[in-house]
Design an enzyme around this catalytic site. Sequence first.
Site, PDB file in Angstrom:
ATOM      1  N   LYS A 165     -17.356 -37.348  11.399  1.00  0.00           N
ATOM      2  CA  LYS A 165     -16.844 -37.579  12.585  1.00  0.00           C
ATOM      3  C   LYS A 165     -18.554 -37.396  13.549  1.00  0.00           C
ATOM      4  O   LYS A 165     -19.114 -36.373  12.924  1.00  0.00           O
ATOM      5  CB  LYS A 165     -15.980 -36.777  13.529  1.00  0.00           C
ATOM      6  N   LYS A 268      -4.660 -48.921   9.669  1.00  0.00           N
ATOM      7  CA  LYS A 268      -3.875 -47.463   9.621  1.00  0.00           C
ATOM      8  C   LYS A 268      -2.474 -48.085  10.187  1.00  0.00           C
ATOM      9  O   LYS A 268      -2.271 -48.392  11.184  1.00  0.00           O
ATOM     10  CB  LYS A 268      -4.288 -46.701  10.391  1.00  0.00           C
TER      11      LYS A 268
HETATM   12 MG   LIG Z   1     -11.695 -43.854  13.171  1.00  0.00          MG
END
Ligand SMILES: [Mg+2]
Length: 373
Positions: A165, A268
């Site tokens: 991240k 997802k």
């Molecule tokens: Mg992402």
Amino acid sequence: MPGALSPVSVDTVELHRVALPLLSPWDTAHGSFDVREVVLVHVVGAHTDGWGECSALPYEGYAGGSIDRAHRALRDDLAPRLLDSPASDVSPPAGADTPPTARFAIECALIDAALKDRGTALAEYLGGTRDAVAAGAALGLGDTVSTAAAARAAAVAGYRRVKCKIAPGRDLAVVDTVRSEIGADVFLGADANGAYASTDAANRNTLEELDARGLDFLEQPVAADDLEGLADLSAALRTPVALDESAASLESTRAALDAGAGNAVSVKAPRLGGLLEAVRIHDLCRERNVTVLAGGMLETGVGRAAAVALASLPGFTHPGDLAASDRYFAEDVTEPFELRDGCLSVPDGPGLGVAPLPATMRRHTLSVETLTR
Ligand SMILES: [Mg+2]
């Protein structure tokens, strides 16, 4: 697309609110948490039963809302609706503002129940073509020391890809640290969760510097709805841009791809509101030669089983973000998913092929609500 399933007549819906401590806190540009709370949905009929996981995150602003909001939608809307209908299609109607994570949990539980009834594994039903999927480890935003340690541990464990991240001010050094820990042979991706502004010159500079780092993908560098900014970056950078928050449905994915906003899509199912919607997006991306990456939402074993089955579809040719249970949890609610030669095995039992273990559930359950006809 997968064929129609026999409707499932559901007599009882149980909502199990479960809290699993994370081995280390999860930090992203959206927020931070150190306990993973999910709602496991258990549908029970006369002949079969099924499980699904609502894996909304603790905060608003991602995947249609927080776990509390999704839990309310399950309890007050979706579960009563399911119990009111004589036998339910696997994609029951839902309100426009129903969190997709809640819709996914119901759909997954109904599919699990229907497939168990006929003895078919979820991967087979969805059109999966492999029995193991290449695993990837996602690292939260952390300080340099903890990020370095997590990256090293992932590489030693055999993960084929590491994704870190990033956020403004916590980017170039993070990527360089992770690369030096994992070496040149492991794929490295960076996920900004939309934290950069396409109109900010300093942000733009940083993204161009990142472009020289040999990333396999730069995920959602700018905001979900900034398709123009994304298209501009996609054209300017050598690094492929992957869409995550911009790919919230089949329609928004199509619009983003039409705009040239990205060269890859993170898929997802919980964020898309269902496995069947995820398959539609997989098929759209394959048609357009766009890479699909299997994304995860720090699921427990129930949600992970669904994600791994989905990742066995033929379009998922590049390692995504699905990791073994022990990346996150000391103890999973199902038999753990384990890394073997950098891969996770695709469950081959009927339905999800996994179910929560009663003893583990007892240790980690906060509440159970039982709704009946
Ligand atoms: Mg992402």
